[in-house]
Structure formats: structure tokens, C-alpha cells
Design a protein around this motif. Structure first.
Motif, short mmCIF file in Angstrom:
data_model
loop_
_atom_site.label_atom_id
_atom_site.label_comp_id
_atom_site.label_asym_id
_atom_site.label_seq_id
_atom_site.Cartn_x
_atom_site.Cartn_y
_atom_site.Cartn_z
N TYR A 276 9.84 -28.32 -15.98
CA TYR A 276 8.71 -28.69 -15.12
C TYR A 276 8.66 -30.21 -15.00
N TYR A 277 8.39 -30.71 -13.80
CA TYR A 277 8.12 -32.13 -13.64
C TYR A 277 6.67 -32.39 -14.03
N GLU A 278 6.48 -33.31 -14.95
CA GLU A 278 5.13 -33.59 -15.45
C GLU A 278 4.20 -34.03 -14.32
N GLU A 279 4.73 -34.76 -13.35
CA GLU A 279 3.91 -35.17 -12.21
C GLU A 279 3.42 -33.95 -11.42
N ASN A 280 4.23 -32.90 -11.34
CA ASN A 280 3.78 -31.68 -10.66
C ASN A 280 2.62 -31.04 -11.41
N LEU A 281 2.74 -30.95 -12.73
CA LEU A 281 1.67 -30.34 -13.52
C LEU A 281 0.40 -31.16 -13.41
N ARG A 282 0.54 -32.49 -13.44
CA ARG A 282 -0.65 -33.34 -13.29
C ARG A 282 -1.27 -33.17 -11.90
N ALA A 283 -0.42 -33.06 -10.87
CA ALA A 283 -0.93 -32.88 -9.52
C ALA A 283 -1.69 -31.57 -9.37
N LEU A 284 -1.21 -30.52 -10.03
CA LEU A 284 -1.91 -29.23 -9.99
C LEU A 284 -3.27 -29.33 -10.68
N GLU A 285 -3.32 -30.08 -11.79
CA GLU A 285 -4.61 -30.30 -12.44
C GLU A 285 -5.53 -31.14 -11.57
N ASP A 286 -4.98 -32.17 -10.93
CA ASP A 286 -5.78 -33.00 -10.05
C ASP A 286 -6.36 -32.20 -8.88
N ALA A 287 -5.59 -31.22 -8.41
CA ALA A 287 -6.07 -30.38 -7.31
C ALA A 287 -7.25 -29.52 -7.74
N GLY A 288 -7.33 -29.19 -9.03
CA GLY A 288 -8.44 -28.40 -9.52
C GLY A 288 -8.09 -27.25 -10.42
N PHE A 289 -6.79 -27.04 -10.67
CA PHE A 289 -6.38 -25.95 -11.55
C PHE A 289 -6.65 -26.29 -13.02
N ILE A 448 15.18 -23.78 -5.68
CA ILE A 448 14.88 -25.21 -5.55
C ILE A 448 13.69 -25.62 -6.42
N HIS A 449 13.89 -26.72 -7.16
CA HIS A 449 12.80 -27.35 -7.89
C HIS A 449 12.19 -28.42 -6.98
N LEU A 450 10.98 -28.20 -6.53
CA LEU A 450 10.31 -29.19 -5.69
C LEU A 450 9.66 -30.27 -6.55
N HIS A 451 9.52 -31.45 -5.96
CA HIS A 451 8.68 -32.50 -6.56
C HIS A 451 7.55 -32.76 -5.58
N PHE A 452 6.31 -32.69 -6.07
CA PHE A 452 5.16 -32.72 -5.18
C PHE A 452 4.71 -34.12 -4.79
N SER A 453 5.30 -35.18 -5.36
CA SER A 453 4.72 -36.51 -5.23
C SER A 453 4.59 -36.99 -3.79
N MET A 454 5.55 -36.64 -2.93
CA MET A 454 5.49 -37.09 -1.54
C MET A 454 4.64 -36.18 -0.67
N HIS A 455 4.23 -35.03 -1.23
CA HIS A 455 3.43 -34.07 -0.45
C HIS A 455 2.33 -33.49 -1.34
N PRO A 456 1.28 -34.28 -1.65
CA PRO A 456 0.21 -33.80 -2.54
C PRO A 456 -0.60 -32.66 -1.96
N GLU A 457 -0.38 -32.35 -0.68
CA GLU A 457 -1.11 -31.21 -0.09
C GLU A 457 -0.59 -29.88 -0.66
N ILE A 458 0.62 -29.85 -1.20
CA ILE A 458 1.16 -28.59 -1.72
C ILE A 458 0.32 -28.04 -2.87
N PRO A 459 -0.02 -28.83 -3.89
CA PRO A 459 -0.90 -28.31 -4.95
C PRO A 459 -2.25 -27.86 -4.40
N ARG A 460 -2.76 -28.57 -3.41
CA ARG A 460 -4.06 -28.17 -2.84
C ARG A 460 -3.93 -26.85 -2.09
N ASN A 461 -2.81 -26.66 -1.40
CA ASN A 461 -2.59 -25.38 -0.71
C ASN A 461 -2.48 -24.24 -1.71
N PHE A 462 -1.78 -24.49 -2.82
CA PHE A 462 -1.63 -23.47 -3.85
C PHE A 462 -3.01 -23.13 -4.44
N LEU A 463 -3.83 -24.14 -4.65
CA LEU A 463 -5.19 -23.90 -5.16
C LEU A 463 -5.99 -23.05 -4.17
#
Length: 476
Positions: A276-289, A448-463
Motif C-alpha cells: 500500500y502507498y502510505e499517501e493513499n491510506l492517508r488520502a482515504l482517511e482525509d476523505a473521511g474513512f 494496477i497499483h494506483l497512486h491517488f496524489s494527482m487525483h484526490p477525487e478518487i478517495p472521495r468517490n470511493f467514500l
């Protein structure tokens, strides 16, 4: 330009440097681990980073520092993403250590782009060069001198000799170096089997699967570090770092997204699923998970109240017996997916969603069966690409047309499939185009392993997908 680092203090200055090398397998990982260990032994708060998309080295960094290690990858994150990530994660550290990949100047397609030298210049950091001197004495000077002269904008602050045969060998190398190069040497590391990490397909053995006890690794690192001058490294790599507030790519306060108090994301975290990319996990938490770990090799059910599932990559092929035996969890995942629970799976996670996974030994094991595909490990096959994707259908990642960047690196193939690749239109960094991945109801999966940093809307969409599911399914 002078290639040696200044020791003058500066506002917000602290030791920070890139550990690079003459070539791959010169010992960056070994020397980085030793330096991290020595810094931690001094009680310093150390923040580690890894250039590139690798998941395995950051696991060893985390074991030593007690903090997540952060990937810095120019393709997946862009210039501002790399700068912003380094600024955020370095803010509270006493010292920052960035492990490079490949040779110091080796970047994309034979260029500088994405190389250790490139990242060092982007971040304004000095470089500590690891030089493998096994079988060399005076030639070491030619190599180090060439590295120093090649790009005057790269600030080489120190050098650590690696694969030294003995103290006598080290002294011979030092004696042969010209005075200005000898002054750069901050120590050496003798060749030792105790420092060795075994390789397996697709890289080193993960920290989760390493049979050597953590305490033994720590003792070997401390012992080998006795000939490394940490004081010198700290003094020669002190650097003025940017204020986190100066970067535009910063995270909002964690857990401030809609539904933050109750939306639970079950994240597979065990020896089989550890990429897991730590930035992805942080972004998911930032989104609200709220992230809730579970172990597919052990746990018979999902965490209570799970509203979505994230299955990362790893080595499920090493744990087919445990995964196949855990029919209770497989049944629950199938039932939840059938009722619309959002599931996002990458590489090893997608393999776990298949009907079967056949190992290198030719033995097939039943997986969850959520996707009507079968996967086979194949030593003759290797897929390794940076990719840009565009979704072809609505999925937990968002509506059709969602873009993102990532990478794939695997030695398995989908041999049979009763569904066509329909998740992504993929363009590789070399220009190849194809379809890949699967979306089935509210399940999205691919290699594919995505990195969310350039598209922060992805964690929000998942939420949002998880919120929609949570509203129609009673809490468990």
C-alpha cells in the motif's frame, strides 16, 4: 559549483539526504538500513522515503523507524506531488533519509527524469553515495570522481564504501583516493551475510515474510554500522527544508470528510497483502474513512461495520493454502459484493477475487470467486510498466472518464475469463494502449497499483460509494 554540502545552519534546517549508488545492487538498501538504525539508536525521529514505486524497501524502513516510509515517484505523483509529500512528511522529523533506486543518474529511458539525481535537485537535497568497492582499490577514485564531475548541480556530500573485504581493504581504498575525494568518505560497511536479505520472485523477501528475527537484523545493522561516521553524515547533510505551508499540495486535516465518524474501510493487512502507498491510506482517511485492518489469511470475517473493502497487493501466491482454507471470509466477501458493497482490489487483491489461483508449483487453489477469472503464476512472464488509466465505466473510483496514474509489476497471467477487461483504458509510459481490469457491479479490480496524489477525487468517490452502500445496508 562546489559538490560538497555546507554545514552552516539555516532556518528549518536539519540533516536530510538521498542515499544513492553507482548502480543497482550496490548496497543502497543495506546502507540505508544501517544509517536508519544508527540514527534511531541516538533517539532521533527519523523519516524515511523511497524513490520509485517499490513497496518492499519501505517495509524495512518502517520496521526500523517506527514510522511509515513514503514513496516519491515522479511519474505517479508529478513534481508538485513529490515536493508536497516530502514537505509534509519531513515537517516533524529530526532527520530525513531518502533511499534511491537504480544508479544515481539513471532515470526514465536513459534520461535523468525521475532519477535519484533529479529528485535530489528537485528537493534541494545533498546525496550520500554508496560505492560497491568489492574487487576495487584505486579504481574507486575514478568512479567517485566521475560521479562528482558528471553533474555539478548534484551536491554529493559524502560517500560510504560498501562490500569492503576487510579493514585493510578499506584502508587501501582510502589511501588510493585523492585528498578531496578521501574527505568525502564517511565510513565503510564490510561484506556480511548477516546483512543479507534473500531475493524471491519480483524482489526481496518482504519484512513480513523474512525468517530472520527483527532483533537479529537490528543487531547486525548496529554491528556493521560501527565503521560509519554518523556525526559526519549529520553535519555534512544539514539542509534548509521548505515550510509545509509553502506547498500547494497539502492534506486537509485528517478525518474531516463527510461521514468521517462512521464510514469504515476494511483494509487487508497481513503477509499476503502488504503493498500500500502510505499517501493513499492517508488520502482515504482525509476523505473521511476510518481504516480498519483485517487479515484474509487468518480472520474468518470482515471487521464489524465494514462499509467497503480495499484489497492491496502482495504475495497471495505464497499463501494459497491459508486463503483457500478461509472459506468463511470468502463467503462473506461474495455475499457483501453481491449486495453492492464497494470493493477495490489491486494486483494481489485482484488475484484473491478470482475463482482460482495456480501457483508456480502448478497446484490450483480456490479463491473468493467474486470475479469469473482464473489466474496462473508464470516464471516466464513479467509485466512491468508505469501506466496512465482512464476508467471506461462507473465504478467505486468514480464515473467513467476518471483518470489516474500508477504502475504494474507482476509474474502472473489471467488464463480464463468470463468477463472482458472493462475497467480501464491503459496507456503505458512507452505508449502502448490496451484495456485492463474489471468492474463488476460495485467491484473494481486490476493488476494496477494506483497512486491517488494527482487525483484526490478518487478517495472521495470511493467514500461516496461506501456511503450509498451504508445507507441501504443495516450496520452489522
Amino acid at each position: 559549483m562546489n559538490n560538497t554540502a555546507s554545514t552552516d545552519p539555516a532556518p528549518r534546517s536539519r540533516p536530510a539526504f538521498v542515499v544513492a549508488a553507482t548502480h543497482s545492487s550496490a548496497g543502497k538498501t543495506t546502507v540505508t538500513a544501517i544509517v536508519l538504525r544508527l540514527l534511531r539508536e541516538r533517539g532521533l525521529k527519523v523519516q524515511a522515503f523511497k524513490i520509485g514505486p517499490d513497496f518492499i524497501d519501505p517495509g524495512y524502513h518502517r520496521e526500523i523507524t517506527g514510522r511509515p516510509s513514503i514513496n516519491l515517484d515522479l511519474w505517479m505523483m508529478g513534481v508538485e506531488g513529490v515536493r508536497g509529500s516530502f514537505s509534509r512528511w519531513s515537517a516533524e522529523a529530526d532527520v530525513c533519509v531518502i533511499e534511491a533506486m537504480g544508479g544515481l543518474y539513471d532515470g526514465e529511458n536513459g534520461t535523468e527524469k525521475g532519477s535519484a539525481a533529479h529528485i535530489a535537485k528537485l528537493l534541494g537535497l545533498p546525496v550520500v553515495v554508496v560505492m560497491d568497492v568489492w574487487g576495487m582499490t584505486r579504481t574507486s577514485g575514478a568512479v567517485l570522481g566521475g560521479l562528482m564531475a558528471f553533474d555539478p548541480e548534484v551536491r554529493i556530500a559524502a560517500c560510504v564504501l560498501n562490500q569492503v573485504g576487510s579493514r585493510t581493504h578499506a584502508e587501501m581504498v582510502l589511501t588510493a583516493l585523492p585528498d578531496q575525494l578521501r574527505e568525502l568518505v564517511a565510513g565503510w560497511v564490510e561484506r556480511s551475510e548477516h546483512l543479507r536479505v534473500d531475493e524471491r520472485h519480483l524482489g526481496l523477501t518482504t519484512v513480513e515474510e523474512n525468517p530472520t528475527a527483527a532483533a537479529e537484523r537490528a543487531a547486525a545493522q548496529v554491528a556493521s554500522g560501527r565503521t560509519v561516521d554518523v556525526d559526519r553524515l549529520l553535519a555534512t547533510t544539514r539542509t534548509a527544508l521548505p515550510d509545509p505551508g509553502e506547498t500547494s499540495a497539502h492534506h486537509p486535516p485528517r478525518g474531516t470528510g463527510p461521514g468521517a465518524s462512521h464510514v469504515r474501510l476494511a483494509v487487508a493487512r497481513d503477509a499476503a497483502f502488504c503493498f500500500y502507498y502510505e499517501e493513499n491510506l492517508r488520502a482515504l482517511e482525509d476523505a473521511g474513512f476510518t481504516l480498519v485492518p483485517f487479515r484474509p489469511t487468518v480472520d474468518s470475517q470482515l471487521p464489524d461495520g465494514a462499509d467497503a473493502v480495499y484489497l492491496g497487493g502482495g504475495y497471495p501466491e505464497s499463501f494459497t493454502a491459508e486463503l483457500a482454507a478461509n472459506r468463511s471470509l470468502a463467503h462473506e466477501l461474495r455475499a457483501r459484493a453481491a449486495h453492492g458493497m464497494p470493493v477495490y482490489a489491486e494486483c494481489g487483491g485482484m488475484m484473491y477475487l478470482a475463482r482460482s489461483l495456480t501457483g508456480f508449483d502448478g497446484k490450483a487453489a480456490a479463491m473468493t470467486g467474486i470475479l469469473p477469472i482464473d489466474v496462473v503464476m508464470d516464471r516466464r512472464y513479467l509485466a512491468i510498466h508505469y501506466v496512465e488509466v482512464r476508467t471506461q465505466a462507473p465504478s467505486p473510483l468514480g464515473e467513467a472518464g476518471q483518470r489516474a496514474r500508477g504502475q504494474e509489476f507482476h509474474q502472473s497471467r489471467i488464463t480464463t475469463a468470463e468477463i472482458e477487461p472493462n475497467l480501464y483504458e491503459v496507456t503505458t509510459s512507452t505508449g502502448e494502449r490496451r484495456r485492463a481490469g474489471f468492474v463488476l457491479d460495485n467491484v473494481a479490480a486490476s493488476y494496477i497499483h494506483l497512486h491517488f496524489s494527482m487525483h484526490p477525487e478518487i478517495p472521495r468517490n470511493f467514500l461516496s460509494a461506501a456511503l450509498r452502500y451504508a445507507k441501504k445496508v443495516p450496520a452489522v
